[in-house]
Write a protein that holds these residues in place. Sequence first.
Motif, PDB file in Angstrom:
ATOM      1  N   GLY A   1      44.714  24.136  74.505  1.00  0.00           N
ATOM      2  CA  GLY A   1      44.433  23.013  73.615  1.00  0.00           C
ATOM      3  C   GLY A   1      44.015  23.422  72.219  1.00  0.00           C
ATOM      4  O   GLY A   1      43.730  22.570  71.376  1.00  0.00           O
TER       5      GLY A   1
ATOM      6  N   GLY B   1      45.862  24.705  69.971  1.00  0.00           N
ATOM      7  CA  GLY B   1      46.938  24.428  69.016  1.00  0.00           C
ATOM      8  C   GLY B   1      47.992  25.518  68.908  1.00  0.00           C
ATOM      9  O   GLY B   1      48.815  25.497  67.986  1.00  0.00           O
TER      10      GLY B   1
ATOM     11  N   SER C   1      50.714  26.190  70.837  1.00  0.00           N
ATOM     12  CA  SER C   1      52.089  25.678  70.957  1.00  0.00           C
ATOM     13  C   SER C   1      52.470  24.873  69.725  1.00  0.00           C
ATOM     14  O   SER C   1      53.599  24.987  69.223  1.00  0.00           O
ATOM     15  CB  SER C   1      52.233  24.792  72.195  1.00  0.00           C
ATOM     16  N   THR C   2      51.550  24.078  69.256  1.00  0.00           N
ATOM     17  CA  THR C   2      51.848  23.248  68.084  1.00  0.00           C
ATOM     18  C   THR C   2      52.180  24.123  66.881  1.00  0.00           C
ATOM     19  O   THR C   2      53.131  23.845  66.140  1.00  0.00           O
ATOM     20  CB  THR C   2      50.648  22.325  67.775  1.00  0.00           C
TER      21      THR C   2
HETATM   22  N1  LIG Z   1      53.385  15.699  71.186  1.00  0.00           N
HETATM   23  C1  LIG Z   1      52.030  15.556  71.209  1.00  0.00           C
HETATM   24  N2  LIG Z   1      51.486  14.334  71.102  1.00  0.00           N
HETATM   25  C2  LIG Z   1      50.144  14.186  71.122  1.00  0.00           C
HETATM   26  N3  LIG Z   1      49.276  15.169  71.269  1.00  0.00           N
HETATM   27  C3  LIG Z   1      49.749  16.426  71.387  1.00  0.00           C
HETATM   28  C4  LIG Z   1      51.161  16.680  71.376  1.00  0.00           C
HETATM   29  N4  LIG Z   1      51.351  18.001  71.528  1.00  0.00           N
HETATM   30  C5  LIG Z   1      50.124  18.560  71.615  1.00  0.00           C
HETATM   31  N5  LIG Z   1      49.151  17.607  71.544  1.00  0.00           N
HETATM   32  C6  LIG Z   1      47.711  17.855  71.571  1.00  0.00           C
HETATM   33  O1  LIG Z   1      47.399  18.829  70.615  1.00  0.00           O
HETATM   34  C7  LIG Z   1      46.415  19.716  71.084  1.00  0.00           C
HETATM   35  C8  LIG Z   1      46.905  21.129  71.006  1.00  0.00           C
HETATM   36  O2  LIG Z   1      47.971  21.286  71.908  1.00  0.00           O
HETATM   37  P1  LIG Z   1      48.794  22.624  72.063  1.00  0.00           P
HETATM   38  O3  LIG Z   1      49.310  23.027  70.741  1.00  0.00           O
HETATM   39  O4  LIG Z   1      49.805  22.388  73.122  1.00  0.00           O
HETATM   40  O5  LIG Z   1      47.688  23.641  72.554  1.00  0.00           O
HETATM   41  P2  LIG Z   1      47.857  25.037  73.290  1.00  0.00           P
HETATM   42  O6  LIG Z   1      49.301  25.408  73.289  1.00  0.00           O
HETATM   43  O7  LIG Z   1      47.014  25.964  72.502  1.00  0.00           O
HETATM   44  O8  LIG Z   1      47.328  24.851  74.665  1.00  0.00           O
HETATM   45  C9  LIG Z   1      46.057  19.268  72.488  1.00  0.00           C
HETATM   46  O9  LIG Z   1      44.896  18.483  72.426  1.00  0.00           O
HETATM   47  C10 LIG Z   1      47.249  18.441  72.889  1.00  0.00           C
HETATM   48  O10 LIG Z   1      46.861  17.438  73.787  1.00  0.00           O
END
Ligand SMILES: Nc1ncnc2c1ncn2[C@@H]1O[C@H](COP(=O)(O)OP(=O)(O)O)[C@@H](O)[C@H]1O
Lengths: 257, 225
Positions: free
Chosen positions: A40, A42, A44-45
């Motif tokens: 969580g 960020g 992946s984002t």
């Molecule tokens: N498409 C999306 N819509 C809404 N929230 C998202 C989306 N993708 C990720 N999030 C939120 O953004 C935050 C970071 O997610 P992410 O980048 O997947 O974290 P990580 O890969 O480090 O576990 C999390 O709180 C997740 O719920």
Amino acid sequence: MTPAVEIRDLHKSFGDLHVLKGIDLDVQQGEAVVLLGSSGSGKSTLLRCINFMEEPNDGRIRINGDLIGAERGGKMVYRENELCKLRTRVGMVFQHFNLFPHMTVLENVMEGQVVVLGRSKAEARDKALAQLARVGLEEKAPEYPSRLSGGQKQRVAIARALAMDPEVMLFDEVTSALDPELVGEVLKTMRQLAEEGMTMVCVTHEIGFAYHVANKVCFLQDGQILEQGEPHKVLKTPETSRVRDFLDGHSLFKLPD
Amino acid sequence: MHNWDFAATLGDIDFLLLGLWNTLQVFGLALVFGIPLGLAIALGRMSRIPVLSQLCSFVIEFFRTTPPLVQLFWFFFALPILISVQMTPFVASVLTFSIQSSAFFAEIFRGGINSIDKGQWEAAKAIGMTRPVCLRRIILPQAVKRMIPAFAERSIELLKTTTLISTVSYADLMFQANELASKTFRPLEVYTVVAVMYFFLILVFSQLTILLEHRLARSGEGTLR
Ligand SMILES: Nc1ncnc2c1ncn2[C@@H]1O[C@H](COP(=O)(O)OP(=O)(O)O)[C@@H](O)[C@H]1O
Ligand SMILES: [Mg+2]
């Protein structure tokens, strides 16, 4: 030298959720960068912003010097066909492989070359076989993905991305869905790519991989880079207690040396 | 006890076969127009443009909830008044059943497309595919395999519903049967033969779809294995 990826003050929100809060990151050509951080934070984002699977809300991204998007009134605007083209330059591999199940391994690796890059079937075939050989799966070319093990599927997914001749490769927890005994073959493939000079950004929980393969490790916390630097520094002598706790959590119950 | 005598019916079998041919024409054309139209309506329904999406939802709901006989009469009797065209029973039948079945096909397409893992869209996007290309190359080929049973069922339903077109004097199998029954005074024999003809028609059709399903399943992952 121009960095392969240059990120400046990157922000990304989903609705009210501010996920990336001003990321600055350079990835030099031929460098392997590993992103660490708890779930969580960020990671992946951030990866998905680099190939614009997600459009940033603010900030600038340059790929080998090319600014992506156009500036209009202080904001970046992106055209879909520019982003499609960009995605051929930045390959991505996913946790769940996402191979195309209705195509053979060979067709999986040819598809983007033919449909997106417009290569001839013959050329795409040769390139596909070369990339499959690179990940050690040439003999699986005529099989359907359902016949492969998880590790083999993931290596095909890597070959599929490589076949587009990307300038940068992104890996998002590509071993997390694998049985433990299959993790090694995929990490080995990634290590080999790094040694061949491929520019890569990897999200992984394999601390050992980060230590031995990465040129740089970045620790993400709450949408910001908390620490970054050479692996032996960040992983052996972290500056913050947050990173120390994270690493301790990952190395509980280690075998004695 | 009824004294069965098929001589008159079988003597005029050509008359019934002509009706069968006419039925098949309407059925075939309704599929040829209805399937692409159904895909278009499904894509409209899934589009991010609210007006388009709502319009397509309305079309789907409207044609799924109104009786097909009312639709047929509307196209045959009412539409010519509105746009002053010459409406033949054939055109009205093809029009009605193309549109009516497209509403059902649209929902089948939508279900099929939505059943495909989001990761497939992601992977295609990540190698630079646009959404339309991804739909055509990656999503639909997988979705169609899963949709075949629902398609087959809906098409059989359509074939049965085409008997309604005899009411606007289109010489389909049902219409020819009515004619022959009153001509020969042998309704029992005529309708028995017609029932058997429909039975075999649908049997052949469903066997063909099962064959198709098996063929497609052999390449990669299908509904069958
Ligand atoms: N498409 C999306 N819509 C809404 N929230 C998202 C989306 N993708 C990720 N999030 C939120 O953004 C935050 C970071 O997610 P992410 O980048 O997947 O974290 P990580 O890969 O480090 O576990 C999390 O709180 C997740 O719920
Ligand atoms: Mg993640």
